[in-house]
Each structure stands twice: as C-alpha cells, then as structure tokens.
Design a protein around this motif. Structure first.
Motif, mmCIF file in Angstrom:
data_model
loop_
_atom_site.group_PDB
_atom_site.id
_atom_site.type_symbol
_atom_site.label_atom_id
_atom_site.label_comp_id
_atom_site.label_asym_id
_atom_site.label_seq_id
_atom_site.Cartn_x
_atom_site.Cartn_y
_atom_site.Cartn_z
ATOM 1 N N THR A 209 16.611 -1.351 59.358
ATOM 2 C CA THR A 209 16.091 -0.867 60.638
ATOM 3 C C THR A 209 14.857 0.027 60.457
ATOM 4 N N ASN A 210 14.157 -0.144 59.342
ATOM 5 C CA ASN A 210 12.968 0.659 59.049
ATOM 6 C C ASN A 210 11.768 -0.224 58.764
ATOM 7 N N ILE A 211 10.591 0.320 59.006
ATOM 8 C CA ILE A 211 9.354 -0.287 58.548
ATOM 9 C C ILE A 211 8.824 0.610 57.436
ATOM 10 N N VAL A 212 8.468 -0.005 56.320
ATOM 11 C CA VAL A 212 7.950 0.729 55.168
ATOM 12 C C VAL A 212 6.474 0.397 55.045
ATOM 13 N N LEU B 170 -3.052 -0.137 71.951
ATOM 14 C CA LEU B 170 -4.309 -0.316 71.218
ATOM 15 C C LEU B 170 -5.539 0.081 72.028
ATOM 16 N N PHE B 171 -5.427 0.144 73.347
ATOM 17 C CA PHE B 171 -6.551 0.537 74.183
ATOM 18 C C PHE B 171 -6.670 2.054 74.327
ATOM 19 N N TRP C 9 -4.330 8.581 68.951
ATOM 20 C CA TRP C 9 -3.542 8.161 67.807
ATOM 21 C C TRP C 9 -2.805 9.372 67.263
ATOM 22 N N THR C 10 -1.576 9.170 66.805
ATOM 23 C CA THR C 10 -0.720 10.231 66.293
ATOM 24 C C THR C 10 -0.580 10.089 64.778
ATOM 25 N N ARG D 11 4.667 -0.254 67.895
ATOM 26 C CA ARG D 11 3.759 0.708 67.280
ATOM 27 C C ARG D 11 2.697 -0.049 66.497
ATOM 28 N N PHE D 12 1.474 0.407 66.631
ATOM 29 C CA PHE D 12 0.367 -0.114 65.872
ATOM 30 C C PHE D 12 -0.035 0.973 64.889
#
Length: 67
Positions: free
Chosen positions: A9-12, A30-31, A35-36, A61-62
């Motif tokens: 359940t994670n993105i690495v 994206l527009f 950004w954080t 999330r981008f």
C-alpha cells in the motif's frame, strides 16, 4: 530520473544520490502552482535517495524533483 514502484500500500520513490540539490515535491492537481515538499525526508538506500509514501489516501498525487 525519478523512479516509482508500488510496494503493497506504498509508493516508493527513488533517485540517484549523486544528483544533489533536488527536493521531492507532490501535488494533486497538475494545473496548480502549489507543490508540497514530500515527507518524510529522503533516506539513502543502496545509493538511492528514497521516500516512501502511503497510497491509501484515495487521492491522485503527481511527483516531481525540483532544483
């Protein structure tokens, strides 16, 4: 190059440590110009800067690297 892989359940997210001065950031739109900075801070794993984020937030999330 920013790499992304799924781990349960994670993105690495990883990028080479020999590229200095970059900050990992994310946004849900994206527009947007807002950004954080991604948390947690990157850790070094096998010569790669690595950040792990949960994918259970139900939001797209981008990600980008910004210098």
């Amino acid at each position: 190059i920013l790499n992304a892989t799924l781990s349960r359940t994670n993105i690495v997210l990883t990028w080479p440590t020999n590229v200095s001065g970059f900050t990992l950031q994310w946004t849900t739109n994206l527009f947007s110009t807002n950004w954080t900075t991604a948390t947690p801070s990157p850790v070094t794993v096998n010569g790669q800067s690595t950040v792990t984020n949960s994918t259970t937030t139900n939001k797209f999330r981008f990600y980008r690297l910004k210098k």
